[in-house]
Enzyme design. Sequence first.
Site, PDB file in Angstrom:
ATOM      1  N   SER A 194     -51.300 -32.738  12.202  1.00 48.40           N
ATOM      2  CA  SER A 194     -52.518 -33.153  12.901  1.00 48.40           C
ATOM      3  C   SER A 194     -53.355 -33.961  11.919  1.00 48.40           C
ATOM      4  O   SER A 194     -53.213 -33.816  10.698  1.00 48.40           O
ATOM      5  CB  SER A 194     -53.322 -31.931  13.348  1.00 48.40           C
ATOM      6  OG  SER A 194     -54.648 -32.298  13.735  1.00 48.40           O
TER       7      SER A 194
ATOM      8  N   TYR B 156     -56.389 -23.544  11.917  1.00 54.41           N
ATOM      9  CA  TYR B 156     -55.700 -24.738  12.417  1.00 54.41           C
ATOM     10  C   TYR B 156     -55.593 -25.784  11.312  1.00 54.41           C
ATOM     11  O   TYR B 156     -54.506 -26.311  11.045  1.00 54.41           O
ATOM     12  CB  TYR B 156     -56.453 -25.311  13.621  1.00 54.41           C
ATOM     13  CG  TYR B 156     -55.741 -26.464  14.281  1.00 54.41           C
ATOM     14  CD1 TYR B 156     -56.098 -27.782  13.999  1.00 54.41           C
ATOM     15  CD2 TYR B 156     -54.705 -26.241  15.182  1.00 54.41           C
ATOM     16  CE1 TYR B 156     -55.433 -28.841  14.593  1.00 54.41           C
ATOM     17  CE2 TYR B 156     -54.040 -27.308  15.782  1.00 54.41           C
ATOM     18  CZ  TYR B 156     -54.418 -28.594  15.491  1.00 54.41           C
ATOM     19  OH  TYR B 156     -53.749 -29.647  16.086  1.00 54.41           O
TER      20      TYR B 156
END
Lengths: 130, 255
Positions: free
Chosen positions: B146, B160
């Site tokens: 990401s 995350y």
Amino acid sequence: MKPTRMLLALRKASDLESASLFLKEQPTRPYLVIAFLNFQIPGTNFAAEFKSTRVSRETCSRSLNGFDFEIAPLHYRGDRLPASVFAEECAVRKCDSVIVVSDGKKQLHASDLASTLAVESRVPVIVIKP
Amino acid sequence: MIHDLFDVRDSVCLVTGASSGIGVAIAAGLAEGGAKVVLAARRLDRLQKFEQSLSARGYSAKAIKCDVTDERDVSAAVAETIDSYKSLDVLVNNAGITHVSPTHQLSLEDWRRVLDVNLTGVFLCAKHASKRMIEQKKGKIINISSVYGVMADTSPELPYYASKAGVIGLTRQLALELAPYNIQVNAMAPGFFSSEMTKPIFEDADALSYTLSRIPMNRVGLPEELSGVARFLASRASDYVTGQLIVVDGGWSLW
């Protein structure tokens, strides 16, 4: 300045009440174009269809009793800043001012809808707190 | 011909997290290129709808229920792929979740849950897929990281960010280990695309304004802008590319 046609840039339905409280205290009552983003993000058949919080004519009539208005859902596909969409609609609708609500969140680093609209808009932008 | 380099026809591609968002975009892109896609996710009902959609359009697709945190599930998914297609050419490690909480309020349980899916799941899938790829003496592993694996942001999703940064390190080391077997391992770091994970941003005009104003291209990414990169990494065009990260973010991480 006496606004005659004003674009109300809605982030969410509750902004309507905030704007209504402010507008009812003003000496003049402009014609209102109540605009909100209607998201539909391009993707596959299974990409989510995002919908912003919409307002109905009934909700608007209750909140904005005494104002002439129209509702303008703006088709939006995430291809530019939301402020650009509202600013463009303002020009298309020949509005002479914009009103928008801002929570003034510091963590958004002055990049919320109100801040970006102040940069994009060619007409005066009135920013009010909820 | 150069376009033959990007051909993925008849490649057997296992895509995890294929029931929504980025997984759907990547799987659809590979299927449209003629690959045989195996769709793996926890939500079988959504997977099967997607499978039917692809099959109805004439593409080869197979849905398999798989929880990437369960090694037995992962082993079974790889085995079923090989049973069905006699090969496993490409693994796309896309399954991922997030949890939003300020760090001082984050429970150990929530931290572990995100790390289990986003990082341990990548390891488990790579472990079992690479066994077959080593036998084949070829293969490709694409790990979905990401843009949050390379930068920080205001959204409080510590596990995350940590897990996606971990995916990048895992990718580099695994690439080194598997290079002698002609297996390329690369990572993609998507920026702002529509998915269940980003839905809260799309439902908040202020958050959307903030996010898009920080992306130099000022717009959300389109699914084909991810699937195109995935096609490159899944095809012969990337046979000499390994251990790399391709950031697909409209310039967001440039600041």
